[in-house]
Design an enzyme around this catalytic site. Structure first.
Site, mmCIF file in Angstrom:
data_model
loop_
_atom_site.group_PDB
_atom_site.id
_atom_site.type_symbol
_atom_site.label_atom_id
_atom_site.label_comp_id
_atom_site.label_asym_id
_atom_site.label_seq_id
_atom_site.Cartn_x
_atom_site.Cartn_y
_atom_site.Cartn_z
ATOM 1 N N ASN A 189 -3.628 5.809 11.741
ATOM 2 C CA ASN A 189 -5.179 6.253 11.639
ATOM 3 C C ASN A 189 -5.696 5.828 13.137
ATOM 4 O OD1 ASN A 189 -7.905 6.433 11.225
ATOM 5 N ND2 ASN A 189 -7.867 5.306 9.317
ATOM 6 N N HIS A 197 -8.739 14.027 7.966
ATOM 7 C CA HIS A 197 -8.722 12.825 8.518
ATOM 8 C C HIS A 197 -7.341 11.999 8.289
ATOM 9 C CE1 HIS A 197 -9.429 9.014 10.241
ATOM 10 N NE2 HIS A 197 -9.468 8.132 9.024
ATOM 11 N N CYS A 250 -14.643 7.110 11.176
ATOM 12 C CA CYS A 250 -13.600 8.090 11.279
ATOM 13 C C CYS A 250 -14.295 9.696 11.235
ATOM 14 C CB CYS A 250 -12.522 7.848 10.208
ATOM 15 S SG CYS A 250 -11.846 6.463 10.102
HETATM 16 O O1 UT7 Z 1 -10.369 5.837 7.979
HETATM 17 C C1 UT7 Z 1 -10.539 4.865 6.881
HETATM 18 C C2 UT7 Z 1 -9.878 3.564 6.947
HETATM 19 N N1 UT7 Z 1 -9.328 3.199 5.892
HETATM 20 C C3 UT7 Z 1 -8.471 3.796 4.826
HETATM 21 O O2 UT7 Z 1 -8.331 4.884 4.875
HETATM 22 C C4 UT7 Z 1 -8.032 2.714 3.846
HETATM 23 C C5 UT7 Z 1 -7.678 3.392 2.497
HETATM 24 N N2 UT7 Z 1 -6.891 2.487 1.756
HETATM 25 C C6 UT7 Z 1 -5.694 2.662 1.835
HETATM 26 O O3 UT7 Z 1 -4.839 3.352 2.294
HETATM 27 C C7 UT7 Z 1 -4.697 1.709 0.776
HETATM 28 O O4 UT7 Z 1 -5.621 1.043 0.123
HETATM 29 C C8 UT7 Z 1 -3.876 0.617 1.526
HETATM 30 C C9 UT7 Z 1 -2.953 1.293 2.434
HETATM 31 C C10 UT7 Z 1 -4.767 -0.192 2.729
HETATM 32 C C11 UT7 Z 1 -3.227 -0.448 0.778
HETATM 33 O O5 UT7 Z 1 -2.602 0.350 -0.250
HETATM 34 P P1 UT7 Z 1 -2.719 -0.339 -1.752
HETATM 35 O O6 UT7 Z 1 -1.903 0.658 -2.654
HETATM 36 O O7 UT7 Z 1 -4.326 -0.024 -2.129
HETATM 37 O O8 UT7 Z 1 -2.362 -1.751 -1.651
HETATM 38 P P2 UT7 Z 1 -3.329 -2.823 -2.431
HETATM 39 O O9 UT7 Z 1 -4.233 -3.134 -1.250
HETATM 40 O O10 UT7 Z 1 -3.484 -2.684 -3.680
HETATM 41 O O11 UT7 Z 1 -2.226 -4.054 -2.094
HETATM 42 C C12 UT7 Z 1 -0.932 -3.904 -3.032
HETATM 43 C C13 UT7 Z 1 -0.108 -5.165 -2.609
HETATM 44 C C14 UT7 Z 1 -0.959 -6.652 -2.504
HETATM 45 O O12 UT7 Z 1 0.002 -7.620 -2.991
HETATM 46 P P3 UT7 Z 1 -0.293 -8.046 -4.455
HETATM 47 O O13 UT7 Z 1 -1.860 -8.610 -4.508
HETATM 48 O O14 UT7 Z 1 -0.079 -6.986 -5.666
HETATM 49 O O15 UT7 Z 1 0.620 -8.915 -4.691
HETATM 50 C C15 UT7 Z 1 -0.936 -6.827 -1.062
HETATM 51 O O16 UT7 Z 1 -1.209 -8.082 -0.821
HETATM 52 O O17 UT7 Z 1 0.402 -5.126 -1.487
HETATM 53 C C16 UT7 Z 1 0.474 -6.061 -0.574
HETATM 54 N N3 UT7 Z 1 0.132 -5.560 0.947
HETATM 55 C C17 UT7 Z 1 0.974 -5.369 1.543
HETATM 56 N N4 UT7 Z 1 2.606 -5.720 1.534
HETATM 57 C C18 UT7 Z 1 3.334 -5.428 2.421
HETATM 58 C C19 UT7 Z 1 -0.901 -5.317 1.672
HETATM 59 N N5 UT7 Z 1 -0.489 -5.068 2.733
HETATM 60 C C20 UT7 Z 1 0.613 -5.157 2.989
HETATM 61 C C21 UT7 Z 1 1.467 -4.721 4.144
HETATM 62 N N6 UT7 Z 1 2.897 -5.070 3.715
HETATM 63 N N7 UT7 Z 1 1.208 -4.334 5.105
#
Ligand code: UT7
Length: 333
Positions: free
Chosen positions: A289, A259, A118
């Site tokens: 993204n 970004h 990115c």
């Molecule tokens: O260009 C670089 C590319 N990468 C990025 O920019 C990613 C940077 N990271 C992020 O943007 C965030 O970490 C995410 C959007 C990917 C995830 O958000 P988060 O607030 O960090 O969520 P998390 O990974 O802590 O997940 C929280 C919960 C989990 O469930 P439990 O374990 O709390 O029961 C996940 O399983 O949300 C769940 N989850 C979802 N639920 C519904 C993860 N993805 C999804 C989804 N829909 N798509």
């Protein structure tokens, strides 16, 4: 960063292309266990564009480049250097830039790709700028283009909701005037974090086999939480460092083109810099993204919508797989 011989490299044209097919959050909620509400509140994304099956990264790059050329008033034959930032090349080789050169009917100029995920567009822009100042190339075509849908695991809800396809391009031109255009750039990388955002299969470490495909190793693997934390830190550090080096304060910045990964990352950056969100260009709600394409697509939109004026100070800042990061400060012409 003073340029030799009183010369500068300016942005003389901008363009972008996004494929017409829209994939909404509701569409995704029929494919994996997710919801519009979860995606919107955690990321800010509402929809993203998906390329046609036979549409390649170089097809999108060439369309964005044609727009940038038209905006600059130059022709393909005027370009001396062509660089594409991408992690989704048409093929492992030849490089995507060679396909773009062929599609635009350009001269036999140097053409190569840069892989910095990115951060790829800013890396690409800085490499072009340096080559122009040292080698005298007059006009460069600098492109960020991605078909991330081709490396997305459509069964993995933790990644498939985030990414989209598209391309953005700029024409850079060498001018006999000091202190204009790209004033300052920085690039960095932390190779100790290669494992938190990667496509583990299909390279020399794990060449494609039936087994690597069955294990979806040819798709994006990410520890989202870890990436998020580092992203906030390196985006803030990069922005502060580049402003300090160039002798500016955050309040001097007219517009920030970050970004487009996650609204919450951008909000954290705005808060740390003390710059209002109204001075940030955000379009991740419509495109998600798009990795190396995200900054040039946003730059093109901001330019076309009249949000950037001559003399404005434009801050570009990115992070990505590697982990890599980069920033650039541009005095708009
Ligand atoms: O260009 C670089 C590319 N990468 C990025 O920019 C990613 C940077 N990271 C992020 O943007 C965030 O970490 C995410 C959007 C990917 C995830 O958000 P988060 O607030 O960090 O969520 P998390 O990974 O802590 O997940 C929280 C919960 C989990 O469930 P439990 O374990 O709390 O029961 C996940 O399983 O949300 C769940 N989850 C979802 N639920 C519904 C993860 N993805 C999804 C989804 N829909 N798509």
């Amino acid at each position: 960063m003073s340029a030799p011989n009183g010369k500068s490299v300016v942005v003389s044209g901008v363009g972008s292309y996004t494929p017409p097919r829209v994939l909404t959050n509701d569409d995704l909620s029929k494919m994996v266990e997710t919801s519009d509400e979860w995606i919107r509140t955690r990321t800010g994304i509402r929809e993203r564009r998906i390329a046609a099956p036979d549409e390649t990264t170089s097809d999108m790059a060439a369309k964005a480049a044609a727009e940038a050329l038209a905006d600059s008033g130059l022709k393909a034959a005027d370009i001396d250097l062509l660089i594409v930032g991408t992690v989704t090349p048409d093929m492992p080789f030849p490089n995507t830039a060679c396909f773009v050169q062929q599609k635009l009917g350009m001269g036999k100029v140097p053409a190569f790709d840069v892989e910095a995920a990115c951060s790829g567009f800013i890396y690409t822009m800085e490499i072009a700028r340096s080559l122009m100042l040292t080698n005298g190339y007059r006009h460069a075509l600098v492109i960020g283009a991605e078909k991330l849908s081709s490396i997305t695991n459509w069964q993995d809800r933790t990644t498939c909701v985030l990414f989209g396809d598209g391309a953005g391009a700029t024409v850079l031109s060498l001018v006999d005037e000091p202190g204009v255009g790209i004033l300052q750039s920085l690039m960095g990388a932390d190779g100790t974090e290669t494992g938190i955002l990667c496509v583990p299969g299909g390279g020399s470490a794990s060449p494609s086999t039936v087994e690597t495909i069955e294990r979806s190793m040819h798709t994006i693997h990410m520890q989202g939480n870890q990436v998020f934390k580092i992203a906030v830190r390196v985006m803030c550090q990069s922005a502060v460092e580049i402003l300090g080096k160039a002798g500016y304060k955050a309040e001097d910045v007219s517009i920030v083109i970050p970004h487009q990964a996650n609204n919450r990352i951008i909000e954290a950056l705005a808060q740390r810099l003390g710059i209002g969100m109204d001075r940030f260009k955000i379009n991740l709600d419509r495109y998600g993204n798009t990795s190396a394409a995200s900054i040039p697509i946003a730059l093109d939109e901001a330019h076309r919508n009249g949000r950037i004026h001559p003399g404005d100070l434009v801050l570009l800042v990115a992070f990505g797989g590697g982990l890599t990061w980069a920033a650039s400060l541009v005095k708009w012409q």
